[in-house]
Design an enzyme around this catalytic site. Structure first.
Site, short mmCIF file in Angstrom:
data_model
loop_
_atom_site.label_atom_id
_atom_site.label_comp_id
_atom_site.label_asym_id
_atom_site.label_seq_id
_atom_site.Cartn_x
_atom_site.Cartn_y
_atom_site.Cartn_z
N SER A 143 38.42 6.84 -24.35
CA SER A 143 38.52 8.20 -24.89
C SER A 143 39.99 8.58 -25.05
CB SER A 143 37.86 9.20 -23.94
OG SER A 143 38.10 10.52 -24.40
N TYR A 157 36.69 12.63 -15.52
CA TYR A 157 36.22 11.87 -16.68
C TYR A 157 37.40 11.18 -17.38
CZ TYR A 157 34.71 11.26 -21.56
OH TYR A 157 34.46 10.76 -22.82
P1 NAP Z 1 25.94 11.33 -25.56
O1 NAP Z 1 25.63 11.82 -26.92
O2 NAP Z 1 25.90 12.27 -24.41
O3 NAP Z 1 25.02 10.05 -25.25
C1 NAP Z 1 25.18 9.39 -24.04
C2 NAP Z 1 24.41 8.11 -24.08
O4 NAP Z 1 24.69 7.37 -22.87
C3 NAP Z 1 22.91 8.34 -24.09
O5 NAP Z 1 22.34 7.27 -24.82
C4 NAP Z 1 22.54 8.25 -22.60
O6 NAP Z 1 21.18 7.85 -22.39
C5 NAP Z 1 23.47 7.16 -22.16
N1 NAP Z 1 23.82 7.17 -20.73
C6 NAP Z 1 24.43 8.15 -20.02
N2 NAP Z 1 24.61 7.74 -18.75
C7 NAP Z 1 24.09 6.48 -18.66
C8 NAP Z 1 23.95 5.55 -17.62
N3 NAP Z 1 24.39 5.84 -16.38
N4 NAP Z 1 23.35 4.37 -17.88
C9 NAP Z 1 22.90 4.07 -19.13
N5 NAP Z 1 23.02 4.92 -20.16
C10 NAP Z 1 23.59 6.11 -19.92
O7 NAP Z 1 27.43 10.69 -25.50
P2 NAP Z 1 28.45 10.27 -26.65
O8 NAP Z 1 29.28 11.44 -26.97
O9 NAP Z 1 27.78 9.52 -27.73
O10 NAP Z 1 29.38 9.30 -25.80
C11 NAP Z 1 29.30 7.89 -25.87
C12 NAP Z 1 30.57 7.34 -25.28
O11 NAP Z 1 31.69 7.83 -26.01
C13 NAP Z 1 30.81 7.75 -23.82
O12 NAP Z 1 31.37 6.68 -23.10
C14 NAP Z 1 31.82 8.89 -23.96
O13 NAP Z 1 32.60 9.03 -22.80
C15 NAP Z 1 32.63 8.40 -25.14
N6 NAP Z 1 33.38 9.46 -25.83
C16 NAP Z 1 32.73 10.47 -26.46
C17 NAP Z 1 33.48 11.45 -27.11
C18 NAP Z 1 32.86 12.59 -27.83
O14 NAP Z 1 33.56 13.54 -28.22
N7 NAP Z 1 31.54 12.59 -28.04
C19 NAP Z 1 34.89 11.38 -27.09
C20 NAP Z 1 35.49 10.32 -26.45
C21 NAP Z 1 34.74 9.35 -25.82
P3 NAP Z 1 19.96 8.92 -22.43
O15 NAP Z 1 19.72 9.25 -23.90
O16 NAP Z 1 18.80 8.19 -21.82
O17 NAP Z 1 20.40 10.11 -21.66
#
Ligand code: NAP
Length: 248
Positions: A143, A157
């Protein structure tokens, strides 16, 4: 040649977009998820409707037992993996550091750090030429927060993503001569459910003024960066970081 990929946290957000794009590019995909079976199944259906192959496997990446089960299932049902996207990650409600208790810190570090390490371990065991594997590539989803620190929101985080950056550098060097490339993408603020988990569903509206491009990113923009790092077009790229931040 058959290409098999695991996307952790592939049921929603960046992971779901990555799983669907990977299938379009010829990968058989394992969609890992934590709880949301319906969302995982709908990603699988969407891949199957376009003629691709996918399975959904539940499992908490913070659990060693679950991670071993996940990789064994993929061995049995899809075959040898050549790509891992360490995407599963989460954050807790926004607060200052002095309000964070040990239970919260351990939850965040276990899912975001231990989870990525365990999945990388299982991938290296299978991909490394040292162990008879055919090589492959890993992309860690870090991130932009790892550089910015997320003051007043979630320093825990941000720090967990800092650990992922260091793992990316070290593991890339450790396995560089064993046919495995390890890179990271660093998304900025992307339109997904994760901001609601932090207690501010409309967070991007508040912060976009500080982004040079003045907008949040779309999941497909991150998925495309991930797929490029996994592809042969990035064949000499390892231990590197690709920002998808709109310039922040
Ligand atoms: P999201 O929409 O909240 O989706 C999270 C996903 O991770 C869901 O599929 C969830 O499964 C799964 N998950 C959460 N905890 C888990 C665990 N302990 N074991 C297995 N699966 C797990 O998140 P996102 O925004 O797409 O984020 C994806 C990645 O990108 C993360 O690593 C996040 O830190 C990173 N990121 C996101 C952003 C942003 O702005 N969105 C920015 C920088 C980095 P369920 O559906 O079953 O809950």
């Amino acid at each position: 040649m058959k290409k098999v990929m695991i996307v952790t946290g592939g049921s929603r957000g960046i992971g779901a977009a990555t799983a669907i794009l990977a299938a379009e590019r010829g990968y058989d995909v394992c969609v890992n998820y934590l709880r949301n079976q319906g969302a995982a199944n709908s990603v699988v259906s969407s891949i199957e409707q376009r003629g691709g192959r996918a399975i959904a496997v539940a499992g908490d990446v913070a659990s060693e037992t679950d991670v071993i089960h996940l990789f064994n299932k993929v061995d049995e049902q899809l075959g040898s993996i050549i790509a891992l996207v360490n995407n599963a990650g989460f954050l807790e409600p926004q607060m200052r550091l002095e309000s964070m208790d040990a239970a919260r810190l351990n939850r965040v570090f276990a899912a975001n750090i231990t989870g990525s390490f365990l999945c990388a371990r299982e991938a290296v065991k299978r991909m490394s030429t040292l162990h008879g594997g055919a090589g492959g590539a890993i992309v860690n989803v870090s991130s932009g927060a790892s550089r910015l620190g997320s003051p007043g929101e979630y320093i825990d985080y941000a720090a967990s993503k800092g650990a992922i950056n260091t793992m990316t550098i070290g593991l890339a060097k450790e396995v560089a001569n064993e046919g495995i490339r390890v890179n990271a993408v660093c998304p900025g603020v992307i339109y997904t459910d994760i901001h609601a988990s932090g207690g501010e569903p409309n967070r991007i509206d508040r912060v976009k003024a500080f982004i040079p491009m003045k907008r949040g990113g779309q999941v497909i923009e991150v998925a495309q960066a991930i797929l490029w790092l996994l592809s042969d077009e990035a064949s000499c790229t390892t231990g590197s970081f690709l920002d998808v931040t709109g310039g922040i």
